[in-house]
Design an enzyme around this catalytic site. Structure first.
Site, PDB file in Angstrom:
ATOM      1  N   PRO A 145      -2.668  -7.132 -11.041  1.00 19.12           N
ATOM      2  CA  PRO A 145      -1.663  -7.189  -9.965  1.00 19.12           C
ATOM      3  C   PRO A 145      -1.956  -6.250  -8.805  1.00 19.12           C
ATOM      4  O   PRO A 145      -1.205  -5.310  -8.541  1.00 19.12           O
ATOM      5  CB  PRO A 145      -0.371  -6.812 -10.687  1.00 19.12           C
ATOM      6  N   CYS A 146      -3.015  -6.557  -8.067  1.00 15.21           N
ATOM      7  CA  CYS A 146      -3.364  -5.716  -6.920  1.00 15.21           C
ATOM      8  C   CYS A 146      -2.345  -5.868  -5.797  1.00 15.21           C
ATOM      9  O   CYS A 146      -2.346  -5.086  -4.853  1.00 15.21           O
ATOM     10  CB  CYS A 146      -4.773  -6.055  -6.423  1.00 15.21           C
ATOM     11  N   HIS A 147      -1.476  -6.876  -5.909  1.00 14.67           N
ATOM     12  CA  HIS A 147      -0.455  -7.043  -4.874  1.00 14.67           C
ATOM     13  C   HIS A 147       0.612  -5.956  -4.953  1.00 14.67           C
ATOM     14  O   HIS A 147       1.438  -5.840  -4.055  1.00 14.67           O
ATOM     15  CB  HIS A 147       0.192  -8.428  -4.989  1.00 14.67           C
TER      16      HIS A 147
END
Length: 176
Positions: A145-147
């Site tokens: 989850p780089c967001h």
DNA sequence: AAGCCCATCCGAA
DNA sequence: TTCGGATGGGCTT
């Protein structure tokens, strides 16, 4: 026999529709190796080829359970999220990138961290930009989850698949 | 080995 | 608000 890049195992892929557009999921026998978002099939497929230029790519006809699990995660279906996050992953990357990606996976849904906080987490407080580069190199949307990483000033910063999708994911996760 | 790029951050002007 | 410097990993020459 001489080894060549083409001797690598075949990569399988499928494309599904999600709220954010089209989602391509690619996998090997080891696990999921790409989750790519885009506006149309041609775009996500092109990104797959670019990311794995010397792999043989094979479209799979029969619905794969890993694909529906990823779709569920992309749609924010609470009940199935744990399942999606426990899928086996086949990620490449350097040792540094893998460290960063592992830290990303510890961020719970609904929370965000800053790039500098993330740098602290991995024990490299001054490598802020390098950490951002590692985030940018992630090709496993939502599974890594780089967001959930934003700038110190609160602005969302960039996203491989468009800042609009990053904001949409964050907005949905924020209300839960 | 050197240079360039980059999804950062902070302080100064 | 813009600007430059510090910073470090990855990729190309």
């Amino acid at each position: 026999m001489a080894r060549s890049p083409l001797d690598q195992p075949v990569l399988h892929w499928q494309i599904g529709a999600v709220g954010l557009g089209r989602a391509l999921v690619a996998w090997s026998a080891q696990g999921v190796c790409a989750v790519l978002l885009g506006d149309d099939d041609a775009a996500v497929l092109a990104e797959l080829r670019q990311g794995f230029p010397d792999r043989v790519l094979q479209h799979d006809e029969t619905p794969h359970p890993w694909v529906s699990a990823v779709q569920a995660e992309l749609e924010g279906m609470r009940a199935k999220q744990a399942h999606a996050m426990s899928l086996p992953l086949d990620m490449g990357g350097t040792a540094f990138q893998q460290t960063v990606w592992a830290a990303l996976r510890q961020i719970p849904s609904g929370q965000t961290v800053t790039y500098s906080e993330l740098a602290q987490q991995v024990g490299r407080p001054r490598a802020v930009r390098a950490v951002a580069s590692a985030c940018a190199a992630n090709v496993l949307a939502v599974l890594i989850p780089c967001h959930r990483v934003v700038r110190r000033d609160g602005s969302p910063s960039g996203y491989r698949w468009g800042p609009a999708r990053k904001q949409a994911l964050l907005a949905r996760e924020a209300r839960s």
